[in-house]
Design a protein around this motif. Structure first.
Motif, PDB file in Angstrom:
ATOM      1  N   UNK A   1       0.856  -1.459  -0.103  1.00  0.00           N
ATOM      2  CA  UNK A   1      -0.043  -0.086   0.158  1.00  0.00           C
ATOM      3  C   UNK A   1       0.727   1.224  -0.011  1.00  0.00           C
ATOM      4  N   UNK A   2       0.260   2.373  -0.271  1.00  0.00           N
ATOM      5  CA  UNK A   2       0.970   3.748  -0.262  1.00  0.00           C
ATOM      6  C   UNK A   2       1.702   3.819   1.162  1.00  0.00           C
ATOM      7  N   UNK A   3       2.781   4.475   0.907  1.00  0.00           N
ATOM      8  CA  UNK A   3       3.548   4.810   2.069  1.00  0.00           C
ATOM      9  C   UNK A   3       3.480   6.453   2.424  1.00  0.00           C
ATOM     10  N   UNK A   4       3.287   7.152   1.462  1.00  0.00           N
ATOM     11  CA  UNK A   4       3.378   8.523   1.585  1.00  0.00           C
ATOM     12  C   UNK A   4       1.865   9.235   0.557  1.00  0.00           C
ATOM     13  N   UNK A   5       1.240  10.029   1.423  1.00  0.00           N
ATOM     14  CA  UNK A   5       0.303  10.698   0.415  1.00  0.00           C
ATOM     15  C   UNK A   5       0.392  12.136   0.437  1.00  0.00           C
ATOM     16  N   UNK A   6      -0.254  12.621  -0.630  1.00  0.00           N
ATOM     17  CA  UNK A   6       0.094  14.085  -1.081  1.00  0.00           C
ATOM     18  C   UNK A   6      -1.330  14.809  -1.339  1.00  0.00           C
TER      19      UNK A   6
ATOM     20  N   UNK B   1       0.210  19.359   1.102  1.00  0.00           N
ATOM     21  CA  UNK B   1       0.283  18.459   2.234  1.00  0.00           C
ATOM     22  C   UNK B   1       1.047  16.988   1.911  1.00  0.00           C
ATOM     23  N   UNK B   2       1.722  16.777   2.706  1.00  0.00           N
ATOM     24  CA  UNK B   2       2.510  15.549   2.515  1.00  0.00           C
ATOM     25  C   UNK B   2       2.358  14.665   3.832  1.00  0.00           C
ATOM     26  N   UNK B   3       1.837  13.557   3.847  1.00  0.00           N
ATOM     27  CA  UNK B   3       1.698  12.696   4.943  1.00  0.00           C
ATOM     28  C   UNK B   3       2.371  11.457   4.809  1.00  0.00           C
ATOM     29  N   UNK B   4       3.014  10.939   6.052  1.00  0.00           N
ATOM     30  CA  UNK B   4       3.521   9.546   5.851  1.00  0.00           C
ATOM     31  C   UNK B   4       2.399   8.817   6.636  1.00  0.00           C
TER      32      UNK B   4
ATOM     33  N   UNK C   1       6.830  17.108  -5.492  1.00  0.00           N
ATOM     34  CA  UNK C   1       6.895  15.801  -4.974  1.00  0.00           C
ATOM     35  C   UNK C   1       7.492  15.857  -3.667  1.00  0.00           C
ATOM     36  N   UNK C   2       6.798  15.221  -2.637  1.00  0.00           N
ATOM     37  CA  UNK C   2       7.431  15.146  -1.242  1.00  0.00           C
ATOM     38  C   UNK C   2       7.978  13.646  -1.291  1.00  0.00           C
ATOM     39  N   UNK C   3       8.955  13.403  -0.374  1.00  0.00           N
ATOM     40  CA  UNK C   3       9.687  12.192  -0.188  1.00  0.00           C
ATOM     41  C   UNK C   3      10.027  11.946   1.286  1.00  0.00           C
TER      42      UNK C   3
ATOM     43  N   UNK D   1      14.946   2.990   2.480  1.00  0.00           N
ATOM     44  CA  UNK D   1      14.472   3.278   1.336  1.00  0.00           C
ATOM     45  C   UNK D   1      13.630   4.931   1.350  1.00  0.00           C
ATOM     46  N   UNK D   2      13.633   5.486   0.202  1.00  0.00           N
ATOM     47  CA  UNK D   2      13.179   6.782   0.148  1.00  0.00           C
ATOM     48  C   UNK D   2      11.866   6.337  -0.601  1.00  0.00           C
ATOM     49  N   UNK D   3      10.659   6.976  -0.018  1.00  0.00           N
ATOM     50  CA  UNK D   3       9.354   6.585  -0.627  1.00  0.00           C
ATOM     51  C   UNK D   3       8.894   8.151  -1.216  1.00  0.00           C
ATOM     52  N   UNK D   4       8.044   8.309  -2.257  1.00  0.00           N
ATOM     53  CA  UNK D   4       7.660   9.383  -2.815  1.00  0.00           C
ATOM     54  C   UNK D   4       5.988   9.291  -2.688  1.00  0.00           C
ATOM     55  N   UNK D   5       5.504  10.674  -2.485  1.00  0.00           N
ATOM     56  CA  UNK D   5       4.370  10.812  -2.836  1.00  0.00           C
ATOM     57  C   UNK D   5       3.827  10.964  -4.140  1.00  0.00           C
ATOM     58  N   UNK D   6       2.810  10.811  -4.425  1.00  0.00           N
ATOM     59  CA  UNK D   6       2.130  10.935  -5.868  1.00  0.00           C
ATOM     60  C   UNK D   6       2.420  12.078  -6.478  1.00  0.00           C
ATOM     61  N   UNK D   7       2.776  13.166  -5.759  1.00  0.00           N
ATOM     62  CA  UNK D   7       2.883  14.570  -6.476  1.00  0.00           C
ATOM     63  C   UNK D   7       1.926  15.288  -6.625  1.00  0.00           C
ATOM     64  N   UNK D   8       2.116  16.593  -6.694  1.00  0.00           N
ATOM     65  CA  UNK D   8       1.010  17.623  -6.963  1.00  0.00           C
ATOM     66  C   UNK D   8       1.158  18.458  -8.217  1.00  0.00           C
ATOM     67  N   UNK D   9       0.234  18.504  -8.949  1.00  0.00           N
ATOM     68  CA  UNK D   9       0.770  19.292 -10.187  1.00  0.00           C
ATOM     69  C   UNK D   9       0.003  20.741  -9.972  1.00  0.00           C
ATOM     70  N   UNK D  10       0.810  21.701  -9.908  1.00  0.00           N
ATOM     71  CA  UNK D  10       0.356  22.947  -9.609  1.00  0.00           C
ATOM     72  C   UNK D  10       0.459  23.670 -11.110  1.00  0.00           C
ATOM     73  N   UNK D  11      -0.757  24.492 -11.341  1.00  0.00           N
ATOM     74  CA  UNK D  11      -0.798  25.205 -12.486  1.00  0.00           C
ATOM     75  C   UNK D  11      -1.385  26.766 -12.227  1.00  0.00           C
ATOM     76  N   UNK D  12      -0.581  27.507 -12.508  1.00  0.00           N
ATOM     77  CA  UNK D  12      -0.835  28.898 -12.186  1.00  0.00           C
ATOM     78  C   UNK D  12      -1.265  29.660 -13.497  1.00  0.00           C
ATOM     79  N   UNK D  13      -2.284  30.276 -13.190  1.00  0.00           N
ATOM     80  CA  UNK D  13      -2.822  30.972 -14.393  1.00  0.00           C
ATOM     81  C   UNK D  13      -2.479  32.443 -14.550  1.00  0.00           C
TER      82      UNK D  13
END
Lengths: 113, 116
Positions: free
Chosen positions: A1-6, A22-25, A93-95, A101-113
């Motif tokens: 299962x996921x180790x890190x959430x974003x 937000x980045x949560x372990x 991306x948080x980690x 081991x270094x686990x990564x979050x799923x990432x956040x795509x930021x778009x600034x208009x």
């Protein structure tokens, strides 16, 4: 299962607004978390190291007043992009470290208009 | 100087064939770790394989193996029996030093395309 959430996974905002990521372990305590930034088709660039209970360590060239990092608990680190501009649009991306081991979050795509 | 060098921006491989993705590194530390990650179009970073600097055997994980040549400072990833689902970006990364809380430094990546 996921180790890190974003959260959020994707955000679109107007120029000048601030965005918090937000980045949560999950299921373990992380004293150290890392924040990376990735431009399209580019590599991951380390922005800062977030340590629980102390100030984050920023990499050279990263504006600490622009990218505010708070590691308030052993399971949560937040990255706030203040007064975002289009050039801040990126994949963040948080980690976290767990044992070797270094686990990564799923990432956040930021778009600034 | 770049810590991690991946010289292949893109690679093509026929399904079921093996492919080698190159990675060279630069460090003066005696203790370090080398990693490979896969990043599909979704953006998630998927850990594939790890090689410690003191490990004498090459690391293997299923279809993935790491060709570790310490004297040449290379840590090439070999994917055997390529599958269509292997199409993705692949990043080589390194953690320097004895302390395990130092961050990973990444190469520029190689985009692998598997052809049916």
């Amino acid at each position: 299962g996921a180790v890190v959430s974003q959260h959020p996974s994707r955000v679109i905002c107007k120029s000048g607004t601030s965005v918090k990521i937000e980045c949560r372990s999950l299921d373990f305590q992380a004293t150290t978390m890392f924040w990376y930034r990735q431009f399209p088709k580019k590599s991951l660039m380390l922005m800062a190291t977030s340590n629980e209970g102390s100030k984050a360590t920023y990499e050279q060239g990263v504006e600490k007043d622009k990218f505010l990092i708070n590691h308030a608990s052993l399971t949560l680190s937040t990255l706030t992009v203040t007064s975002a501009h289009p050039e801040d649009s990126s994949f963040y991306i948080c980690s976290v470290l767990r044992r070797n081991e270094q686990f990564f979050g799923p990432g956040t795509r930021l778009t600034v208009l | 100087a770049q810590k991690i060098t991946q010289t292949q921006p893109g690679m093509f491989v026929q399904e079921k064939e093996a492919v080698t993705l190159d990675c060279t590194y630069d460090t003066s530390d005696q203790s370090y770790g080398l990693f490979w990650y896969k990043q599909p179009s979704s953006g998630e970073m998927i850990f594939l394989i790890y090689q410690g600097s003191y490990d004498e055997q090459n690391a293997t994980e299923g279809r993935y193996s790491l060709n570790f040549q310490k004297a040449r400072k290379s840590a090439n990833l070999v994917i055997s029996a390529s599958q269509l689902g292997d199409s993705a970006m692949y990043f080589c990364a390194m953690r320097e030093g004895y302390l395990r809380n130092t961050p990973l430094v990444f190469g520029k990546g190689t985009r692998l395309s598997v052809i049916a």
